[in-house]
Design an enzyme around this catalytic site. Sequence first.
Site, PDB file in Angstrom:
ATOM      1  N   GLY A 101      -0.621   7.638  14.297  1.00 36.95           N
ATOM      2  CA  GLY A 101      -1.254   8.672  15.116  1.00 36.95           C
ATOM      3  C   GLY A 101      -1.475   8.201  16.537  1.00 36.95           C
ATOM      4  O   GLY A 101      -1.257   8.941  17.504  1.00 36.95           O
ATOM      5  N   TYR A 144      -0.297  -3.333  -3.510  1.00 35.40           N
ATOM      6  CA  TYR A 144       0.411  -3.874  -2.357  1.00 35.40           C
ATOM      7  C   TYR A 144       1.835  -3.335  -2.284  1.00 35.40           C
ATOM      8  O   TYR A 144       2.255  -2.798  -1.247  1.00 35.40           O
ATOM      9  CB  TYR A 144       0.426  -5.397  -2.440  1.00 35.40           C
TER      10      TYR A 144
END
Length: 311
Positions: A101, A144
């Site tokens: 973003g 992960y």
Amino acid sequence: MKRILVSGGAGFIGSHLCTRLINEGHDVICLDNFFTGSKNNIIHLMDNHHFELVRHDVTHPYTAEVDEIYNLACPASPIYYQYDAIQTAKTSVMGAINMLGLAQRLNARILQASTSEVYGDPIVHPQTEDYWGNVNPIGIRSCYDEGKRCAETLFMDYHRQNKVRIKIIRIFNTYGPKMLPHDGRVVSNFVVQALCNNDITIYGSGEQTRSFQYIDDLIEGMVRMMNTDDDFVGPVNIGNPNEFSILELAEKVIRLTNSSSKIIFKPLPFDDPKQRQPDISLAKEKLNWHPTVQLEEGLENMIEYFKYIAC
């Protein structure tokens, strides 16, 4: 001079990257929540007026005016990423969203430090970037592995949908100074155990293989990838293709440390991959990159670093 944000900048890889970027004359913002990162890793940069340290967790939005972003924030050692599996997944996914973003708003280039773990326990050997992997989505390593896979998805979708200028690298086993001495990764484990003349613990038969890359080679590959044209986004493997068994690694470490350690064997952890070796043809072609530090030279540097903090 560029203004560059490095999330996870006080960690093992991040601190080496911050040093490289400062030495090149850039302004660097180092973002870290210090879960696995350490101020000791970047203490030598603290008095440099081109370096800024910010304590921040990437699961929350962050704003700064920068030209480039290296998104490294996430624990990479099984001991640490399994400690709080939910937070690990959030760091990969929410961290990617927040950094993407920011990159979108600034029209900044952003590099995602992905991992060879996206290949899981591979049934293709060596691993090329077009291999989709063999990953358990519900195992103890999944927080992960799947977190990093989801981050790659987000990077590609932000690129396709919002025209964000992305780069994706997949990092294979990397070692060197500034690793945590007890982070559970195989090279640091063996070196510390050998220096302390403790038993060297091999999980499984020791026949499983890894390819070990020295930190300086990785940093060179990362910087080269960031500086490629916008039309090449990756993913690209960054690793050393020279393959060694875990038993070979243990024997090398014992010899180089002149240790009296004995090798002992314990059961292999669930979901631990049996093979891991990068095909780096794409990195050679697109980045003109290949590793230059071979295992024994890198181990000698690692041993010298750990001599004073291991025991």
